[in-house]
Write an enzyme that holds these catalytic residues in place. Structure first.
Site, PDB file in Angstrom:
ATOM      1  N   CYS A  18      29.066  25.551  35.486  1.00  0.00           N
ATOM      2  CA  CYS A  18      30.490  26.065  35.009  1.00  0.00           C
ATOM      3  C   CYS A  18      30.187  27.444  34.255  1.00  0.00           C
ATOM      4  CB  CYS A  18      30.956  25.159  33.586  1.00  0.00           C
ATOM      5  SG  CYS A  18      32.677  25.484  33.168  1.00  0.00           S
ATOM      6  N   CYS A  19      28.866  27.536  33.649  1.00  0.00           N
ATOM      7  CA  CYS A  19      28.762  28.742  33.087  1.00  0.00           C
ATOM      8  C   CYS A  19      28.393  29.791  34.281  1.00  0.00           C
ATOM      9  CB  CYS A  19      27.627  28.780  31.996  1.00  0.00           C
ATOM     10  SG  CYS A  19      27.782  28.026  30.445  1.00  0.00           S
TER      11      CYS A  19
ATOM     12  N   CYS B 284      33.076  29.595  24.549  1.00  0.00           N
ATOM     13  CA  CYS B 284      34.363  28.723  24.910  1.00  0.00           C
ATOM     14  C   CYS B 284      34.392  27.678  24.037  1.00  0.00           C
ATOM     15  CB  CYS B 284      33.937  28.304  26.368  1.00  0.00           C
ATOM     16  SG  CYS B 284      33.622  29.436  27.518  1.00  0.00           S
TER      17      CYS B 284
ATOM     18  N   CYS C 136      33.170  24.229  24.242  1.00  0.00           N
ATOM     19  CA  CYS C 136      31.874  24.153  24.141  1.00  0.00           C
ATOM     20  C   CYS C 136      31.146  24.585  23.107  1.00  0.00           C
ATOM     21  CB  CYS C 136      31.237  25.151  25.314  1.00  0.00           C
ATOM     22  SG  CYS C 136      31.614  24.082  26.918  1.00  0.00           S
TER      23      CYS C 136
ATOM     24  N   CYS D  65      23.606  30.650  28.105  1.00  0.00           N
ATOM     25  CA  CYS D  65      24.436  30.430  29.309  1.00  0.00           C
ATOM     26  C   CYS D  65      23.961  31.031  30.522  1.00  0.00           C
ATOM     27  CB  CYS D  65      25.853  30.655  28.838  1.00  0.00           C
ATOM     28  SG  CYS D  65      25.923  32.249  28.362  1.00  0.00           S
TER      29      CYS D  65
HETATM   30  S1  SF4 Z   1      30.827  27.723  27.774  1.00  0.00           S
HETATM   31 FE1  SF4 Z   1      31.402  25.871  28.535  1.00  0.00          FE
HETATM   32  S2  SF4 Z   1      33.618  26.331  29.386  1.00  0.00           S
HETATM   33 FE2  SF4 Z   1      32.596  28.224  28.984  1.00  0.00          FE
HETATM   34  S3  SF4 Z   1      31.652  28.790  30.934  1.00  0.00           S
HETATM   35 FE3  SF4 Z   1      29.889  27.618  29.880  1.00  0.00          FE
HETATM   36  S4  SF4 Z   1      30.325  25.363  30.352  1.00  0.00           S
HETATM   37 FE4  SF4 Z   1      32.083  26.566  30.879  1.00  0.00          FE
END
Ligand code: SF4
Length: 236
Positions: free
Chosen positions: A118-119, A203, A206, A231
């Site tokens: 996701c990141c 985010c 998170c 991340c």
């Molecule tokens: S912080 Fe969480 S929602 Fe944001 S990009 Fe990374 S995993 Fe995805």
């Protein structure tokens, strides 16, 4: 550009103050250096500094589409106060759709691999695309934010991206207290979540507030046991 010129520049900048580094970065690279912000406390300090220096430097941020309301409010407030153009980068829509269709919108809670995916889609890919167009980037990282950042320098070669650019970290030696002293002295707008126990803001799903004594970035991906609190944007 010849390597020796770059190394001389890096060496020269190590003894400079934050504002001087911003000035030198712009002098050295002009339009080929930009500031990456995520609207944390350090980032608003950098924005205030470049505004006072009257440097016409590019500023960009990544809207992962999962940010807090407070962060979106702050972006609006900062743009209005400083009359700035801030480039908003977005993740590739079809990559997000593909990921969400396959694994769900909150996939990151299921595994570290999913979180990294996701990141990767929402943050790293848009950043990588942007950095490909630059020779240098400026960040608000500080060395005491976590172990990974302890060896960051004021200016360094960043070899984590295809085009080996220069990374400027003008606040690397600042403490969190120094950052907030600056914010208070110069009346800089800041993210209201900092007042609710969020020293580091990412985010919305998170990030959580931390308790006194907890590690600075322990509110990031808080469900992961012994997880890496990065991340993929700032790797050493
Ligand atoms: S912080 Fe969480 S929602 Fe944001 S990009 Fe990374 S995993 Fe995805």
């Amino acid at each position: 550009m010849k390597n020796d010129k770059i190394y001389q520049h890096i060496k020269y900048c190590q003894s400079l103050k934050a504002e001087e580094i911003l000035h030198e970065a712009f002098k050295f690279f002009n339009k080929n250096v930009e500031i990456a912000v995520s609207f944390g406390a350090e980032d608003v300090v950098l924005i205030d500094m470049v505004s006072k220096l009257k440097i016409d430097i590019g500023i960009f941020t990544i809207d992962t589409k999962r940010l807090n309301k407070e962060t979106y409010d702050l972006i609006k407030e900062i743009k209005q106060k400083y009359n700035l153009k801030i480039e908003i980068l977005s993740p590739n829509e079809s990559s997000v759709r593909k990921m969400v269709d396959a694994k769900g919108v909150n996939l990151f809670y299921d595994s570290v691999e999913n979180r990294k995916e996701c990141c990767g889609v929402r943050k790293v890919a848009p950043l990588k695309k942007k950095l490909n167009s630059l020779s240098g980037w400026i960040t608000g990282v500080r060395s005491d934010q976590n172990q990974n950042r302890s060896e960051f320098k004021k200016v360094e070669l960043d070899e984590n991206w295809e085009n080996n650019l220069i990374k400027y970290n003008p606040l690397v030696n600042w403490s969190y207290e120094q950052v907030f002293n600056y914010i208070s002295k110069h009346k800089v707008p800041y993210n209201k979540l900092h007042d609710e126990g969020y020293p580091s803001i990412g985010c919305e799903p998170c990030t959580r507030a931390i308790k006194k004594g907890e590690d600075f970035r322990s509110g990031r991906w808080f469900w992961e046991k012994n997880g890496n609190t990065e991340c993929g944007l700032h790797i050493k």
